[in-house]
Structure formats: structure tokens, C-alpha cells
Design an enzyme around this catalytic site. Structure first.
Site, PDB file in Angstrom:
ATOM      1  N   SER A 132      89.252  43.986  36.305  1.00 50.38           N
ATOM      2  CA  SER A 132      90.428  44.046  35.421  1.00 50.38           C
ATOM      3  C   SER A 132      91.051  45.432  35.432  1.00 50.38           C
ATOM      4  O   SER A 132      90.408  46.411  35.804  1.00 50.38           O
ATOM      5  CB  SER A 132      90.018  43.758  33.980  1.00 50.38           C
ATOM      6  OG  SER A 132      89.375  42.528  33.884  1.00 50.38           O
TER       7      SER A 132
HETATM    8  N1  SAH Z   1      83.830  42.402  34.345  1.00 50.33           N
HETATM    9  C1  SAH Z   1      84.059  42.492  35.771  1.00 50.33           C
HETATM   10  C2  SAH Z   1      85.205  41.669  36.272  1.00 50.33           C
HETATM   11  C3  SAH Z   1      84.952  40.262  36.127  1.00 50.33           C
HETATM   12  S1  SAH Z   1      85.782  39.167  37.192  1.00 50.33           S
HETATM   13  C4  SAH Z   1      84.227  43.913  36.226  1.00 50.33           C
HETATM   14  O1  SAH Z   1      84.253  44.830  35.405  1.00 50.33           O
HETATM   15  O2  SAH Z   1      84.302  44.099  37.441  1.00 50.33           O
HETATM   16  C5  SAH Z   1      84.997  37.733  36.541  1.00 50.33           C
HETATM   17  C6  SAH Z   1      83.598  37.533  37.018  1.00 50.33           C
HETATM   18  O3  SAH Z   1      83.050  36.435  36.327  1.00 50.33           O
HETATM   19  C7  SAH Z   1      83.521  37.201  38.499  1.00 50.33           C
HETATM   20  O4  SAH Z   1      82.672  38.081  39.142  1.00 50.33           O
HETATM   21  C8  SAH Z   1      82.978  35.774  38.504  1.00 50.33           C
HETATM   22  O5  SAH Z   1      82.146  35.486  39.602  1.00 50.33           O
HETATM   23  C9  SAH Z   1      82.200  35.740  37.197  1.00 50.33           C
HETATM   24  N2  SAH Z   1      81.949  34.411  36.661  1.00 50.33           N
HETATM   25  C10 SAH Z   1      82.732  33.304  36.728  1.00 50.33           C
HETATM   26  N3  SAH Z   1      82.131  32.276  36.091  1.00 50.33           N
HETATM   27  C11 SAH Z   1      80.944  32.742  35.620  1.00 50.33           C
HETATM   28  C12 SAH Z   1      79.871  32.160  34.886  1.00 50.33           C
HETATM   29  N4  SAH Z   1      79.871  30.876  34.491  1.00 50.33           N
HETATM   30  N5  SAH Z   1      78.830  32.942  34.553  1.00 50.33           N
HETATM   31  C13 SAH Z   1      78.770  34.240  34.935  1.00 50.33           C
HETATM   32  N6  SAH Z   1      79.751  34.847  35.639  1.00 50.33           N
HETATM   33  C14 SAH Z   1      80.827  34.113  35.968  1.00 50.33           C
END
Ligand code: SAH
Length: 254
Positions: free
Chosen positions: A104
Site C-alpha cells: 500500500s
Molecule cells: N500489508 C502488506 C500488503 C498487503 S497486500 C504490505 O505491507 O506489504 C495483501 C496481502 O494479503 C497479499 O500479500 C495477499 O496474498 C494477502 N492475502 C490475501 N488473502 C489472504 C488471506 N485469506 N489470508 C492471509 N493473507 C491474505
């Protein structure tokens, strides 16, 4: 002076202007090249770039909490993005991190963290580790961070980055964050950085009384929602509209 002499003089003048213009471009390019190399040599940690981003792009968006601003000034975001995007790490924009996922923009990380009102919070759960950047920002502020990522290679890479940077207070695991981390509950705060289409009940259940859950809810565009747990139940506040990648469920991965 006849007209052909005048034409010749204006042609020569034009050439002089052109040569001066090209020369000044070369000088400018040279200067910026030298100063960029110099600044990287003097500041390999890219502190000046982080400070610029905080002062010019994050504070103007209304983020005030000194602990959060200090964390964003400190966490080296360029270590969390693929090297191709390293030059863009200190602009307030989301960036791709592979596997169709994104990190983000820092102002949104700061806004969500601020909404959690972490003063006094001890244990925070994050769903969606991604690059690990948000985990690092949290780990600068609270004693213990728990983070869950569903895409195994992203989880492995994030764990490596965080270990290399010396974060010892982040506990990470691979799995479906929809279910939370019941063994470690309750949490003082929960942050979800991928969008479910409804609020996961297990996350509400794992919130301590007085705790806060922030998450985007919806499909293409989402509302960023803050849920408070009070002694009597839950209260909800809508903060803004956002766009996150979807929260995927484990069975869809199989
Ligand atoms: N917080 C992160 C950005 C997140 S992007 C940062 O600082 O870089 C969203 C993330 O959520 C992705 O890596 C995706 O794979 C993960 N995601 C999606 N569904 C999920 C789930 N059910 N449980 C855990 N992670 C999940």
C-alpha cells in the site's frame, strides 16, 4: 543589410541559442547525476528521501501521531519492494510486490495504523503480510506483532526481509487470515490489508474488549471500516473509500 545577410544572422543566432540550450541540459544532467550519486554515497540508508516523503506527502494528509511518523521515517521501505521499483520506494504510491499483490501507499499504512489508536496496545494481528512493510511499521510501535500471509513465497520473502532488518517481535505464519490466529487471541488491534466482502466473524471474536479492527470491506472498491469492541458489543465507523486486493480464502488456493 540585405535580406540574405539578415537571414544568415538569425540562423546563426538560432544555432547559438540551440547550442547554449543543449549545453545547459548536459550541465544539468551532469549535476543531477553527480549529486544523486553523492547523496546515495552519503546516505545509503536513504534517510533524506524518507524524511522528504513524511514531510511533503504524509504529514500534509493529516497524519499526526508522532510514533507513526517516526516509524515511517525509520522503516526502510526500499528493502520491501522489488529492486526494479527501489527508486520509487519513497513516493506515496502503491507498488507491485509480485504474485499479483501490492504494497500500500505509505500514507494509507499510516492512516490505518493511526485509526487503530495503538497507545497502550500490546498485541496486534495483521492479515496479509505481503512484503512485511506494514508489519515492520507496527513492530516499531507495539511490543508484539502477529502476521498471516496466504501466499507462501511472499511470506518467506517477508520473513527474510524482517529478520535481516533485525525485527524480533514479529511472529509470522502462512495460512488463511480469515480465521485469524485463535491460539494467540485476544488482540488489542487487528488490521486487514486485503479486502473480504464481509467482516470475518473470527476476527471480531478475537478482538479484546476495547480493541479495534480496521479493514477494507467490499469487492472492486471498498469502504475502510473501523470496528470497536465495547463491553456491550461492537460499534462501526466508516473512514473512507479504498482499493485493496481481495482477501482470498484457503479453499480457492487448493
Ligand atoms: N500489508 C502488506 C500488503 C498487503 S497486500 C504490505 O505491507 O506489504 C495483501 C496481502 O494479503 C497479499 O500479500 C495477499 O496474498 C494477502 N492475502 C490475501 N488473502 C489472504 C488471506 N485469506 N489470508 C492471509 N493473507 C491474505
Amino acid at each position: 543589410m540585405n535580406s540574405s545577410a539578415r537571414a544568415l544572422i538569425s540562423l546563426i543566432t538560432l544555432w547559438i541559442i540551440r547550442i547554449l540550450f543543449i549545453h545547459s541540459l548536459i550541465v544539468l544532467a551532469g549535476c543531477s547525476g553527480v549529486s544523486r550519486e553523492d547523496s546515495l554515497l552519503k546516505d545509503p540508508a536513504r534517510q533524506a528521501e524518507r524524511d522528504r516523503m513524511v514531510d511533503e506527502e504524509i504529514i500534509p494528509q493529516g497524519i499526526k501521531d508522532p510514533k507513526i511518523l517516526a516509524a515511517v521515517r525509520h522503516v526502510p521501505r526500499h528493502k520491501f519492494v522489488p529492486s526494479d521499483y527501489s527508486d520509487l520506494a519513497y513516493y506515496d504510491i502503491p507498488l507491485p510486490i509480485g504474485h499479483g499483490q501490492t504494497i500500500s501507499q505509505p500514507s494509507l499504512v499510516a492512516l490505518m495504523t493511526e485509526a487503530l489508536a495503538l497507545e497502550g496496545a500490546k498485541r496486534v494481528l495483521e492479515i496479509g503480510t505481503g512484503s512485511g512493510y506494514q508489519s515492520a511499521v507496527l513492530a516499531e510501535i507495539v511490543p508484539e506483532v502477529f502476521t498471516i500471509e496466504i501466499v507462501e513465497p511472499l511470506a518467506t520473502k517477508a520473513a527474510h526481509t524482517l529478520a535481516e532488518l533485525g525485527y524480533r517481535n514479529i511472529h509470522a505464519r502462512v495460512g488463511d487470515g480469515y480465521r485469524g490466529w485463535p491460539e494467540e487471541a485476544p488482540f488489542d488491534a487487528i488490521i486487514v490489508t486485503a479486502a473480504p466482502d464481509h467482516v470475518p466473524q473470527p476476527l471480531l471474536d478475537q478482538l479484546a474488549v476495547g480493541g479495534r479492527l480496521i479493514l477494507p470491506v467490499g469487492r472492486d472498491y471498498q469502504t475502510l471500516e473501523l470496528h470497536y469492541r465495547t463491553a456491550k458489543g461492537f460499534e462501526r465507523k466508516i473512514i473512507t473509500l479504498v482499493r485493496f486486493v481481495p482477501l482470498v480464502r484457503e479453499r480457492q488456493q487448493e
